[in-house]
Design a protein around this motif. Sequence first.
Motif, PDB file in Angstrom:
ATOM      1  N   ILE A  27       0.846  -1.204   0.000  1.00  0.00           N
ATOM      2  CA  ILE A  27       0.000   0.000   0.000  1.00  0.00           C
ATOM      3  C   ILE A  27       0.878   1.250   0.000  1.00  0.00           C
ATOM      4  CG2 ILE A  27      -1.921  -1.128   1.192  1.00  0.00           C
ATOM      5  CD1 ILE A  27      -1.053   0.551   3.687  1.00  0.00           C
ATOM      6  N   HIS A  29       4.007   2.989  -2.129  1.00  0.00           N
ATOM      7  CA  HIS A  29       4.687   2.781  -3.426  1.00  0.00           C
ATOM      8  C   HIS A  29       6.163   2.443  -3.231  1.00  0.00           C
ATOM      9  CE1 HIS A  29       6.396   6.837  -3.021  1.00  0.00           C
ATOM     10  NE2 HIS A  29       7.197   6.508  -4.009  1.00  0.00           N
ATOM     11  N   ARG A  30       6.723   2.854  -2.073  1.00  0.00           N
ATOM     12  CA  ARG A  30       8.146   2.584  -1.834  1.00  0.00           C
ATOM     13  C   ARG A  30       8.409   1.108  -1.559  1.00  0.00           C
ATOM     14  NH1 ARG A  30       7.983   7.693   2.119  1.00  0.00           N
ATOM     15  NH2 ARG A  30       6.012   6.635   2.460  1.00  0.00           N
ATOM     16  N   GLY A  43      -5.666   8.907   1.810  1.00  0.00           N
ATOM     17  CA  GLY A  43      -5.452   8.829   3.251  1.00  0.00           C
ATOM     18  C   GLY A  43      -5.763  10.121   3.964  1.00  0.00           C
ATOM     19  N   ALA A  44      -5.445  10.147   5.255  1.00  0.00           N
ATOM     20  CA  ALA A  44      -5.691  11.336   6.063  1.00  0.00           C
ATOM     21  C   ALA A  44      -4.649  12.409   5.746  1.00  0.00           C
ATOM     22  CB  ALA A  44      -5.628  10.964   7.542  1.00  0.00           C
ATOM     23  N   ARG A  45      -3.459  11.991   5.316  1.00  0.00           N
ATOM     24  CA  ARG A  45      -2.362  12.933   5.050  1.00  0.00           C
ATOM     25  C   ARG A  45      -2.186  13.205   3.577  1.00  0.00           C
ATOM     26  NH1 ARG A  45       2.732  11.978   5.511  1.00  0.00           N
ATOM     27  NH2 ARG A  45       2.326   9.790   5.124  1.00  0.00           N
ATOM     28  N   VAL A  46      -2.115  12.125   2.804  1.00  0.00           N
ATOM     29  CA  VAL A  46      -1.859  12.273   1.363  1.00  0.00           C
ATOM     30  C   VAL A  46      -2.787  11.359   0.562  1.00  0.00           C
ATOM     31  CG1 VAL A  46       0.583  12.915   1.599  1.00  0.00           C
ATOM     32  CG2 VAL A  46      -0.033  10.518   1.454  1.00  0.00           C
ATOM     33  N   ARG A  83     -10.051   0.030  -0.463  1.00  0.00           N
ATOM     34  CA  ARG A  83      -9.376  -0.644   0.666  1.00  0.00           C
ATOM     35  C   ARG A  83     -10.000  -2.023   0.917  1.00  0.00           C
ATOM     36  NH1 ARG A  83      -6.335   3.079   4.229  1.00  0.00           N
ATOM     37  NH2 ARG A  83      -6.682   5.202   3.514  1.00  0.00           N
ATOM     38  N   THR A 148      -1.721  -0.927  16.774  1.00  0.00           N
ATOM     39  CA  THR A 148      -2.566  -2.079  17.075  1.00  0.00           C
ATOM     40  C   THR A 148      -2.744  -2.922  15.816  1.00  0.00           C
ATOM     41  OG1 THR A 148      -3.687  -0.956  18.861  1.00  0.00           O
ATOM     42  CG2 THR A 148      -4.875  -2.764  17.826  1.00  0.00           C
ATOM     43  N   THR A 149      -3.081  -2.235  14.719  1.00  0.00           N
ATOM     44  CA  THR A 149      -3.121  -2.897  13.414  1.00  0.00           C
ATOM     45  C   THR A 149      -2.329  -2.022  12.459  1.00  0.00           C
ATOM     46  OG1 THR A 149      -5.391  -2.086  13.527  1.00  0.00           O
ATOM     47  CG2 THR A 149      -5.081  -4.379  12.939  1.00  0.00           C
ATOM     48  N   PRO A 150      -1.122  -2.413  12.127  1.00  0.00           N
ATOM     49  CA  PRO A 150      -0.268  -1.545  11.313  1.00  0.00           C
ATOM     50  C   PRO A 150      -0.858  -1.281   9.921  1.00  0.00           C
ATOM     51  CG  PRO A 150       0.926  -3.513  12.073  1.00  0.00           C
ATOM     52  CD  PRO A 150      -0.486  -3.679  12.473  1.00  0.00           C
ATOM     53  N   SER A 175      -9.251  -2.691  16.035  1.00  0.00           N
ATOM     54  CA  SER A 175      -9.456  -1.307  16.487  1.00  0.00           C
ATOM     55  C   SER A 175     -10.448  -0.622  15.552  1.00  0.00           C
ATOM     56  CB  SER A 175      -8.127  -0.554  16.473  1.00  0.00           C
ATOM     57  OG  SER A 175      -7.682  -0.371  15.139  1.00  0.00           O
ATOM     58  N   GLN A 181     -10.713   1.440   8.211  1.00  0.00           N
ATOM     59  CA  GLN A 181      -9.821   1.458   7.039  1.00  0.00           C
ATOM     60  C   GLN A 181      -9.606   0.062   6.455  1.00  0.00           C
ATOM     61  OE1 GLN A 181      -6.310   3.389   8.607  1.00  0.00           O
ATOM     62  NE2 GLN A 181      -7.532   5.066   9.418  1.00  0.00           N
ATOM     63  N   ARG A 183      -8.298  -2.520   7.544  1.00  0.00           N
ATOM     64  CA  ARG A 183      -6.936  -3.034   7.656  1.00  0.00           C
ATOM     65  C   ARG A 183      -6.794  -4.197   8.626  1.00  0.00           C
ATOM     66  NH1 ARG A 183      -4.430   0.818  11.845  1.00  0.00           N
ATOM     67  NH2 ARG A 183      -5.243   2.858  11.290  1.00  0.00           N
ATOM     68  N   HIS A 201     -11.289   8.613  20.635  1.00  0.00           N
ATOM     69  CA  HIS A 201     -11.044   8.734  19.195  1.00  0.00           C
ATOM     70  C   HIS A 201     -12.041   9.605  18.424  1.00  0.00           C
ATOM     71  CE1 HIS A 201      -8.044   5.788  19.858  1.00  0.00           C
ATOM     72  NE2 HIS A 201      -8.872   4.784  20.037  1.00  0.00           N
TER      73      HIS A 201
HETATM   74  C1  LIG Z   1      -5.262   8.184  10.999  1.00  0.00           C
HETATM   75  C2  LIG Z   1      -4.801   6.793  10.708  1.00  0.00           C
HETATM   76  O1  LIG Z   1      -5.296   5.851  11.280  1.00  0.00           O
HETATM   77  N1  LIG Z   1      -3.826   6.699   9.781  1.00  0.00           N
HETATM   78  C3  LIG Z   1      -3.335   5.381   9.400  1.00  0.00           C
HETATM   79  C4  LIG Z   1      -3.558   5.181   7.914  1.00  0.00           C
HETATM   80  O2  LIG Z   1      -2.918   6.195   7.231  1.00  0.00           O
HETATM   81  P1  LIG Z   1      -3.590   6.816   5.917  1.00  0.00           P
HETATM   82  O3  LIG Z   1      -4.221   5.751   5.076  1.00  0.00           O
HETATM   83  O4  LIG Z   1      -4.438   7.942   6.311  1.00  0.00           O
HETATM   84  O5  LIG Z   1      -2.236   7.203   5.193  1.00  0.00           O
HETATM   85  P2  LIG Z   1      -1.580   8.483   4.532  1.00  0.00           P
HETATM   86  O6  LIG Z   1      -0.307   8.668   5.218  1.00  0.00           O
HETATM   87  O7  LIG Z   1      -2.502   9.645   4.360  1.00  0.00           O
HETATM   88  O8  LIG Z   1      -1.245   7.895   3.075  1.00  0.00           O
HETATM   89  C5  LIG Z   1      -2.264   7.480   2.157  1.00  0.00           C
HETATM   90  C6  LIG Z   1      -1.750   6.315   1.344  1.00  0.00           C
HETATM   91  O9  LIG Z   1      -0.621   6.701   0.555  1.00  0.00           O
HETATM   92  C7  LIG Z   1       0.415   5.778   0.712  1.00  0.00           C
HETATM   93  N2  LIG Z   1       1.710   6.480   0.502  1.00  0.00           N
HETATM   94  C8  LIG Z   1       2.043   7.521   1.304  1.00  0.00           C
HETATM   95  C9  LIG Z   1       3.268   8.185   1.121  1.00  0.00           C
HETATM   96  C10 LIG Z   1       4.143   7.743   0.089  1.00  0.00           C
HETATM   97  O10 LIG Z   1       5.244   8.274  -0.114  1.00  0.00           O
HETATM   98  N3  LIG Z   1       3.754   6.700  -0.682  1.00  0.00           N
HETATM   99  C11 LIG Z   1       2.566   6.060  -0.504  1.00  0.00           C
HETATM  100  O11 LIG Z   1       2.277   5.109  -1.240  1.00  0.00           O
HETATM  101  C12 LIG Z   1       0.239   5.265   2.132  1.00  0.00           C
HETATM  102  O12 LIG Z   1       0.824   3.986   2.329  1.00  0.00           O
HETATM  103  C13 LIG Z   1      -1.285   5.191   2.249  1.00  0.00           C
HETATM  104  O13 LIG Z   1      -1.791   3.964   1.775  1.00  0.00           O
HETATM  105  O14 LIG Z   1      -3.026   3.935   7.498  1.00  0.00           O
HETATM  106  C14 LIG Z   1      -1.636   3.755   7.781  1.00  0.00           C
HETATM  107  C15 LIG Z   1      -1.216   2.363   7.277  1.00  0.00           C
HETATM  108  O15 LIG Z   1      -2.269   1.470   7.213  1.00  0.00           O
HETATM  109  C16 LIG Z   1      -1.389   3.855   9.271  1.00  0.00           C
HETATM  110  O16 LIG Z   1      -0.016   3.725   9.551  1.00  0.00           O
HETATM  111  C17 LIG Z   1      -1.879   5.220   9.775  1.00  0.00           C
HETATM  112  O17 LIG Z   1      -1.781   5.202  11.182  1.00  0.00           O
HETATM  113  C18 LIG Z   1      -1.290   6.393  11.826  1.00  0.00           C
HETATM  114  C19 LIG Z   1       0.236   6.398  11.807  1.00  0.00           C
HETATM  115  C20 LIG Z   1      -1.781   6.388  13.280  1.00  0.00           C
HETATM  116  O18 LIG Z   1      -1.235   7.058  14.144  1.00  0.00           O
HETATM  117  N4  LIG Z   1      -2.834   5.659  13.577  1.00  0.00           N
HETATM  118  C21 LIG Z   1      -3.412   5.512  14.926  1.00  0.00           C
HETATM  119  C22 LIG Z   1      -4.395   6.637  15.273  1.00  0.00           C
HETATM  120  C23 LIG Z   1      -4.181   4.195  14.941  1.00  0.00           C
HETATM  121  O19 LIG Z   1      -4.573   3.709  13.881  1.00  0.00           O
HETATM  122  N5  LIG Z   1      -4.411   3.615  16.100  1.00  0.00           N
HETATM  123  C24 LIG Z   1      -5.177   2.389  16.210  1.00  0.00           C
HETATM  124  C25 LIG Z   1      -5.363   1.998  17.663  1.00  0.00           C
HETATM  125  C26 LIG Z   1      -6.283   2.888  18.381  1.00  0.00           C
HETATM  126  C27 LIG Z   1      -6.823   2.198  19.626  1.00  0.00           C
HETATM  127  O20 LIG Z   1      -6.964   0.973  19.656  1.00  0.00           O
HETATM  128  O21 LIG Z   1      -7.106   2.890  20.612  1.00  0.00           O
HETATM  129  C28 LIG Z   1      -4.480   1.195  15.576  1.00  0.00           C
HETATM  130  O22 LIG Z   1      -5.189   0.317  15.044  1.00  0.00           O
HETATM  131  O23 LIG Z   1      -3.271   1.107  15.708  1.00  0.00           O
END
Ligand SMILES: CC(=O)N[C@H]1[C@@H](OP(=O)(O)OP(=O)(O)OC[C@H]2O[C@@H](n3ccc(=O)[nH]c3=O)[C@H](O)[C@@H]2O)O[C@H](CO)[C@@H](O)[C@@H]1O[C@H](C)C(=O)N[C@@H](C)C(=O)N[C@H](CCC(=O)O)C(=O)O
Length: 490
Positions: A27, A29-30, A43-46, A83, A148-150, A175, A181, A183, A201
């Motif tokens: 998921i 590209h790197r 995603g939430a960021r990009v 997804r 919790t779930t990467p 979670s 998501q 995942r 949350h």
């Molecule tokens: C808000 C949130 O949950 N974000 C998670 C989410 O990120 P996202 O899909 O929004 O990713 P994004 O960074 O905007 O990027 C969008 C897509 O572009 C891809 N990308 C991005 C950059 C790049 O150079 N190349 C690329 O391909 C990314 O892999 C992604 O697929 O999906 C990522 C991978 O699946 C997670 O690592 C990331 O967790 C962030 C780091 C985080 O802090 N999450 C916490 C809040 C979380 O999820 N916590 C729960 C536990 C909570 C609880 O139990 O209380 C958990 O399950 O861990």
Amino acid sequence: MKLASLAETAGIALAVAGEAEVTGFAIDHRKVAPGTVFGAFRGARVNGEDFTPAAVEAGAVAVVARPEASVEGAVHIADAEPRRAFARLAAAFFTPVPRVIVAVTGTNGKTSIVEMTRQLWRMGGERSASIGTLGVTTSDESVSTGLTTPDIVTFLSNMSGLAREGVTHVAYEASSHGLDQFRNEGVPVAAGAFTNFSRDHLDYHGTMEAYFAAKMRLFDEVLQPGSAAVIWHGEDDSEWTRKAIEHAQERSLRVLTVGERGEFIRLLARTPTQLGQTLEIEYEGARRTINLPLIGAYQAANALTACALAIATGSPVGQVLDSANRLQPVRGRLERAAITAMGAPVYVDYAHTPDALEAAIAALRPHVEGRLITVFGAGGDRDQGKRAPMGAAAAAGSDVVIVTDDNPRGEDAATIRAAVLEGAPDAIEIGDRRAAIAEAIRLAGAQDIVLVAGKGHEQGQIIGSGESMRILPFDDVQVARECAGAEVAQ
Ligand SMILES: CC(=O)N[C@H]1[C@@H](OP(=O)(O)OP(=O)(O)OC[C@H]2O[C@@H](n3ccc(=O)[nH]c3=O)[C@H](O)[C@@H]2O)O[C@H](CO)[C@@H](O)[C@@H]1O[C@H](C)C(=O)N[C@@H](C)C(=O)N[C@H](CCC(=O)O)C(=O)O
Ligand SMILES: Nc1ncnc2c1ncn2[C@@H]1O[C@H](COP(=O)(O)OP(=O)(O)OP(=O)(O)O)[C@@H](O)[C@H]1O
Ligand SMILES: N[C@H](CCC[C@H](N)C(=O)O)C(=O)O
Ligand SMILES: [Mg+2]
């Protein structure tokens, strides 16, 4: 494996022949190599779709993305919910998976329950593992994954890796972020549990209803048809519990309620003992007693929910209930870290919601003869609305409250503490967590108990975000021991 055959297994229609050989899934590209299927998600960021050309350049043979996304040079597997489609396709690739898989959702108790379920299976002679906040745990080792779930690829590859090592039983933590998501799914889930529901949350989900809907995907979609839904139904009879039962009934799942109001396992009485508690339960009309070697109503709830999951997936009842007498503590959950020079025990707990703080305090109360001294803080870049209620919960149940820092992340630590202090105006404020723990230990007399809440098993203090994020080594258990030891030395 050919793309076409994966798509067929996943029930996904391909617009082209799908002759390409698939070597892996990514998921990011790197992480794309020749033969990879790339998931391009917003995603939430990009926007992951922006990385599609780079993924194709790196050798992606197919890209799972929304129909409106542009994909050139690889097969476009178009789906309005990319997804979910990606999870299904990847699940067809990452095989085999363990024979018995259960999932746990709810606001608090997930990690504890998956870990207890793993232990119960193991005591019954099964090769078992748990996946969640503590990482991937087997009887041999525990490997941290950071979240919790990467991500779905790590989740599924962990599942098939465990199966290849001979693990047959896995309990995983679902979670709300993970469910929202897509995942943590794709594998056949034989039973699911719902623990409880309270504020957390809302920074991510917005409303309690949306947060609950994310959790209910477990019952609505993820569990296999006809599987068991274990639901904690306690004294409080919350409206969310009843809603969870409705969701399970609507999907015709086997509803197994556990708790004071439970019908599958009914908790009749709970008597705290010095190092644990005695549980009187009723199962299939017969009364039984469990001598649980863990304190607190919340740990009783988690242990009984774990028992129900093991029973629902075929473990013999007598053996499961007997094994419950030998459950080991879960790391960082009411873990007794130290005894101060004065003789006061110091407990470390992972409470980081108002409800969890209330539960941790209630667990310790029967054991406090003097004062309960609670040290805690709230995390940065997380639900801001839970901070004052956390302060209020701590103040209501403790005799002394010390508000400190807990992973300020990208926020100003003093501002977070101020928000917590709104709910606990009489609290002492000590930003530095080590100094706060030291002060609690200094204040504690022989009859007192110290509770250090919020970080549990965590190994670091997260400061800053993005490029400037740093994790400073910090372990509440170790710091409590050091501070208690320093007291002794003085
Ligand atoms: C808000 C949130 O949950 N974000 C998670 C989410 O990120 P996202 O899909 O929004 O990713 P994004 O960074 O905007 O990027 C969008 C897509 O572009 C891809 N990308 C991005 C950059 C790049 O150079 N190349 C690329 O391909 C990314 O892999 C992604 O697929 O999906 C990522 C991978 O699946 C997670 O690592 C990331 O967790 C962030 C780091 C985080 O802090 N999450 C916490 C809040 C979380 O999820 N916590 C729960 C536990 C909570 C609880 O139990 O209380 C958990 O399950 O861990
Ligand atoms: N059944 C429960 N009812 C109320 N509070 C609980 C319950 N189980 C655990 N807690 C509280 O929540 C804290 C975290 O427990 P646990 O790690 O098992 O939950 P979790 O759902 O996995 O949390 P997270 O969402 O952070 O992964 C515990 O330390 C305790 O304070
Ligand atoms: N899974 C939870 C853990 C919170 C733990 C607490 N120490 C914090 O940093 O807020 C979260 O990511 O919100
Ligand atoms: Mg957890």
